[in-house]
Design an enzyme around this catalytic site. Structure first.
Site, PDB file in Angstrom:
ATOM      1  CG  ASP A   1      -1.965  -1.044   1.228  1.00 39.45           C
ATOM      2  OD1 ASP A   1      -1.779  -2.047   0.518  1.00 39.45           O
ATOM      3  OD2 ASP A   1      -2.980  -0.870   1.922  1.00 39.45           O
TER       4      ASP A   1
ATOM      5  CG  HIS B   1      -3.176   4.035   1.712  1.00 42.32           C
ATOM      6  ND1 HIS B   1      -4.496   4.083   1.326  1.00 42.32           N
ATOM      7  CD2 HIS B   1      -2.982   2.802   2.250  1.00 42.32           C
ATOM      8  CE1 HIS B   1      -5.082   2.948   1.619  1.00 42.32           C
ATOM      9  NE2 HIS B   1      -4.187   2.138   2.166  1.00 42.32           N
TER      10      HIS B   1
ATOM     11  CG  ASP C   1      -5.461  -0.004  -0.652  1.00 42.55           C
ATOM     12  OD1 ASP C   1      -6.385  -0.196  -1.476  1.00 42.55           O
ATOM     13  OD2 ASP C   1      -5.572  -0.258   0.548  1.00 42.55           O
TER      14      ASP C   1
ATOM     15  CG  HIS D   1      -8.541   2.532  -0.003  1.00 41.33           C
ATOM     16  ND1 HIS D   1      -9.034   3.643   0.640  1.00 41.33           N
ATOM     17  CD2 HIS D   1      -8.357   1.608   0.967  1.00 41.33           C
ATOM     18  CE1 HIS D   1      -9.120   3.406   1.940  1.00 41.33           C
ATOM     19  NE2 HIS D   1      -8.713   2.170   2.162  1.00 41.33           N
TER      20      HIS D   1
ATOM     21  CG  HIS E   1      -5.258  -4.861  -1.845  1.00 42.27           C
ATOM     22  ND1 HIS E   1      -4.243  -3.947  -1.708  1.00 42.27           N
ATOM     23  CD2 HIS E   1      -6.205  -4.503  -0.933  1.00 42.27           C
ATOM     24  CE1 HIS E   1      -4.560  -3.073  -0.765  1.00 42.27           C
ATOM     25  NE2 HIS E   1      -5.740  -3.389  -0.281  1.00 42.27           N
TER      26      HIS E   1
ATOM     27  CG  HIS F   1      -6.312  -5.277   2.885  1.00 43.32           C
ATOM     28  ND1 HIS F   1      -6.983  -4.113   2.546  1.00 43.32           N
ATOM     29  CD2 HIS F   1      -7.225  -6.047   3.544  1.00 43.32           C
ATOM     30  CE1 HIS F   1      -8.229  -4.191   2.970  1.00 43.32           C
ATOM     31  NE2 HIS F   1      -8.402  -5.335   3.579  1.00 43.32           N
TER      32      HIS F   1
END
Length: 883
Positions: free
Chosen positions: A586, A588, A620, A653, A705, A784
């Protein structure tokens, strides 16, 4: 709203055909019907998505004054029929509770697994303006009447209603028996006591009309289309109604030339495309030719018919009709969409009442055109952790009304929170019983499918020497002193990672951002991806821009997404990759961490290491961090530049109903302006539906993920998922793939409820071992979950969780990591630690202050939870704490 430039990527309106193989004999089939409603409800524990057909007329009569057929009020019904999309079966439902009176020309809207009905006309005249709720939760069907305080829209028919921004029931126009109306009312399903509010929108207001359609786009725009004015004249215009961040509503006239004016038609959104079918002209004459099927592409800002973009309103003669256009020569029918499919039932053709059932598929594979504008943005029909129902409650008026109000609130919150898209099951009233009921549905044993037997020639594997090995030492970049960019690199034994089991989860409460949306368009010159790479790929020198305005406009975002989308469309759902390869978890929106990882361990460029090693990103890419736009645009540009070497798969996401809540939509609006920002956000989410879902490395390592959950037993199950795919059509397999987690540690086997929400699970080491054995795999790499050391081993080393963003949410203080898979399948973790806070650094203070403000505001909305193993507060147990 914008208009499409030359060469805009648009797809003509689809062809319709009769649904094949559907079942429903006798009373189960709706039969001949017009003036009814057709509404899609979210999947429940026992069913996939369903179409709910309610009311309508079962007989017609000649109009005394007009000479045209009309509905026979004595033949109006209040029967309810359900069509299961998965089983293709119609079933008549007999819900408990007091039903609404028989009615036609009413309005209906879905709220999670409930349908709300209002208004209409029947044998007794105008129906009241009461709200009736048909609750399908937990497959226990029941009617409820919702108590609403204060004045409301009043009795009316020929009006339209939908759920806007996953929160507001908005009803528009209609006829109250005395006059044709132009008003708009909204009911906030998140505020009790319920009250209707008469809206006073800004902008270009539509004229009074009835028999129009109003459909809500996923991002929250309501589109009013067509209708008949007070003089009986059909209308051809379309208006978008949206609510700004200030709470003020605004009407905006949609661009383009519609193929025909019309009323008594049907319309439904699939992604950014409004599919409009049928309808009549003045005097009740059916629309013929290509005008019977139309699409308003709200992203491109154009109307389309079966031939393409409509530039003038010239209807074709009858000899130009195709079979699909003839099928849609009807009025008073109803339409609904599931995934990329549009369903139509019944209607009226002249004086003939219809009972046919039609479908069109808007999937790009079935189109001879390529378009970036038409795949479906996921409906926010997702699940609420607080959504608790008691279907066995007493049926007295007071208790029914109170519970129905609560249920409506919870259902609308379920839409807004959008977490457990496929598995929102109704729970008991208390949080404790909610957890218990979920536990009852999940046993401790792994539900391996009996239809997926183990290979007969595969032994226990205990005698096999594994090819995949985790290196005994990890490469670490220590915390950097201020101003020291040299970075001390060291190697640590894996035994020194004391925090390896400290997984962490971000959290939230159940608030949601107000809806903000607009219609817009795109296009840009060739070679845009090179511009993006040149501007952003600066591993050592990148600094957050002092000005927040993004360097691309929506026109260029559309070009970038289109080019990347064409590549993703050609890739399989499960990628087949070779070592050596770097794997990223991830990100983000923490673009600075991506640059640090590139700087320390190589970056994808001919000046870097792309010539001898591939890159795999596990999803993500957006949300939480302040630079989601930089992150996703650079990765897409790298994919375009190196399509065979840079690989992206989807995270949880990468879905509109999630990243609308956790920062990406807000970032797009703040940095690109409201209209361009919402359009760009929508376009990114359309692209996300095409991302591959997993990757195999040398046929021995699978990367995903989330995890394998309860439903994934073979790789073939993932391979069979067809893209573009959204959460509501992906069912349990997609949900498990993107959302499931390992259990707390290797001692917890089987399946357990997942604290992320109802219907989500954690899976034990036994599930991992069985899955690897069944599929001849040696390792699962997944992302995740935030883990303190950036990576974490599970199931005796058969699964690794990987997280690449440091100091997640500005509070976790976790390291970030990547995994480097060598040619010999030896895996080396490489880490970076969080940057320390600046000490009176004038150069970085403004941007860091902005970072801090961004994180603080988002964390207030979605507060991060404590690190793994610390107690969870009761108030967080049913929040969005774990996304």
């Amino acid at each position: 709203m914008g208009t499409a430039g030359k060469g805009a990527w648009v797809v003509p309106a689809p062809a319709y055909r009769e649904v094949e193989g559907w079942e429903g004999a006798g009373d189960d089939s709706p039969g001949f019907r017009c003036g009814h409603s057709l509404t899609v409800v979210a999947p429940t524990k026992g069913h996939g998505p369903r179409l709910i057909l309610f009311g309508g007329a079962t007989a017609i009569e000649a109009g005394a004054s007009s000479g045209m057929p009309g509905i026979r009020l004595a033949g109006v019904t209040n029967s309810v029929h359900s069509y299961d999309v998965d089983t293709r079966r119609w079933t008549r439902l007999h819900p408990a509770g007091e039903p609404p009176s028989p009615r036609a020309a009413h309005a209906a809207a879905a709220v999670g697994t409930m349908v709300v009905f209002q208004g209409g006309i029947g044998p007794a005249g105008h129906s009241t303006d009461d709200l009736y709720v048909l609750d399908l939760t937990n497959d226990k069907f029941k009617w409820h009447r919702v108590v609403v305080q204060g004045a409301g829209p009043g009795p009316r028919y020929g009006h339209c209603m939908d759920l806007v921004a996953q929160r507001y029931l908005v009803t528009v126009s209609g006829n109250d028996g005395k006059r044709v109306l132009s008003d708009a009312w909204a009911l906030d399903t998140a505020q009790k006591p319920y009250r209707w509010q008469k809206l006073n929108p800004d902008g270009d207001r539509p004229s009074a009309r009835m028999y129009a359609t109003a459909s809500a786009r996923t991002d929250g725009m309501l589109l009013l289309c067509g209708g008949r004015d007070a003089s009986g004249m059909p209308l051809s215009d379309a208006y978008g109604l949206l609510m700004h961040t200030s709470g003020q509503w605004e009407w905006t006239l949609a661009p383009g030339v519609s193929p025909s004016p019309r009323y008594q038609h049907a319309a439904v959104f699939v992604g950014a495309r409004l599919h409009v079918t049928g309808g009549v002209l003045r005097g009740g004459r059916a629309i013929e030719g290509e005008g019977a099927i139309a699409v308003l592409d709200t992203a491109a800002g154009v109307w389309l018919d079966r031939n393409g973009i409509v530039t003038s309103r010239t209807l074709k003669s009858s000899h130009d009709h195709d079979a699909s256009s003839d099928l849609l020569r009807r009025c008073r029918h109803a339409a609904a969409s599931v995934g990329t499919q549009i369903y139509i039932y019944g209607g009226l053709r002249g004086d003939i009442l219809l009972d046919d059932f039609l479908v069109a598929d808007n999937a790009p594979i079935q189109s001879e055109f390529t378009s970036s504008m038409y795949d479906r943005v996921p409906r926010a029909e997702n699940q609420n952790r607080n959504h608790n129902f008691n279907s066995d409650s007493p049926t007295t008026n007071n208790s029914t009304d109170k519970k129905s109000i609560d249920m409506l609130t919870q259902a609308s919150a379920a839409e807004a929170e959008a977490v457990s898209a496929v598995w929102r099951a109704a729970q008991e009233a208390s949080h404790a019983s909610s957890e218990d009921s979920l536990s009852e549905g999940i046993g401790s044993e792994s539900p391996l499918s009996e239809t997926s037997p183990m290979p007969e020639d595969l032994d226990d594997g205990g005698s096999l020497e594994p090819d995949v090995k985790l290196h005994s030492r990890a490469v670490v970049v220590s915390k950097e002193a201020v101003g020291d960019l040299g970075c001390l690199v060291r190697q640590l034994s894996l035994d020194q990672f004391e925090n390896e089991s400290r997984r962490m989860h971000p959290s939230s409460n159940d608030q949601s951002y107000p809806a903000k949306k607009a219609l817009n368009r795109q296009r840009s010159p060739q070679g845009l991806h090179k511009k993006v790479i040149s501007f952003l790929l600066k591993p050592r020198n990148w600094r957050a821009p002092a000005e927040r305005a993004f360097f691309l406009d929506s026109y260029e975002v559309g070009e970038l997404c289109y080019a990347a989308e064409q590549i993703f469309m050609q890739e399989p759902t499960v990628l087949q990759l070779k070592a050596p390869i770097k794997v990223f978890g991830d990100l983000h929106g923490q673009f600075g961490d991506l640059m640090r990882l590139f700087d320390e361990y190589g970056y994808p460029s001919t000046a870097g290491d792309i010539t001898y090693i591939d890159y795999l990103f596990l999803g993500d890419y957006v949300d939480r961090g302040q630079h989601s736009l930089e992150t996703i645009t650079l990765l897409l540009a790298l994919k375009i530049e190196y399509p065979e070497n840079v690989h992206l798969i989807r995270g949880n996401h990468e879905a509109a109903d999630i990243n609308a809540l956790f920062g990406f939509r807000l970032e797009c609006i703040e940095r690109m302006g409201e209209s361009d920002g919402i359009w760009a956000w929508t376009r990114f989410n359309q692209l996300f539906n095409y991302l591959p879902l997993a990757a195999m490395i040398e046929k021995k390592i699978i990367c995903m993920h989330g995890g394998i959950g309860r439903s994934i037993n073979t790789i073939e199950q993932i391979e069979k998922l067809e893209r573009p795919i959204t959460m509501d059509v992906g069912s349990i397999i997609l949900m498990d793939l993107l959302w499931s987690d390992p259990t707390e540690n290797d001692s917890v086997e089987g399946l357990r409820p997942n604290a992320r929400g109802p219907g989500l699970v954690t899976f034990g080491p036994d599930r991992v071992t069985e899955f690897c054995k069944r599929n001849r795999l040696q390792l699962i790499i997944r992302a995740h979950e935030c883990v303190m050391d950036g990576f974490e081993r599970f199931a005796h080393g058969q699964l690794i969780t990987l997280f690449s963003a440091t100091n997640y949410c500005g509070t976790a203080n976790n390291a970030g990591a990547i995994l480097v898979v060598g040619r010999g399948l030896v895996i080396v973790p490489k880490l970076i630690h969080p940057l320390p806070p600046p000490v009176n650094s004038p150069e970085s203070s403004p941007e860091r202050a902005m970072d801090a403000t961004w994180m603080q505001e988002l964390n207030i909305q979605r507060p991060p939870t404590p690190t793994r193993g610390r107690p969870q507060s009761a108030s967080d147990r049913n929040s969005l704490a774990y996304i």
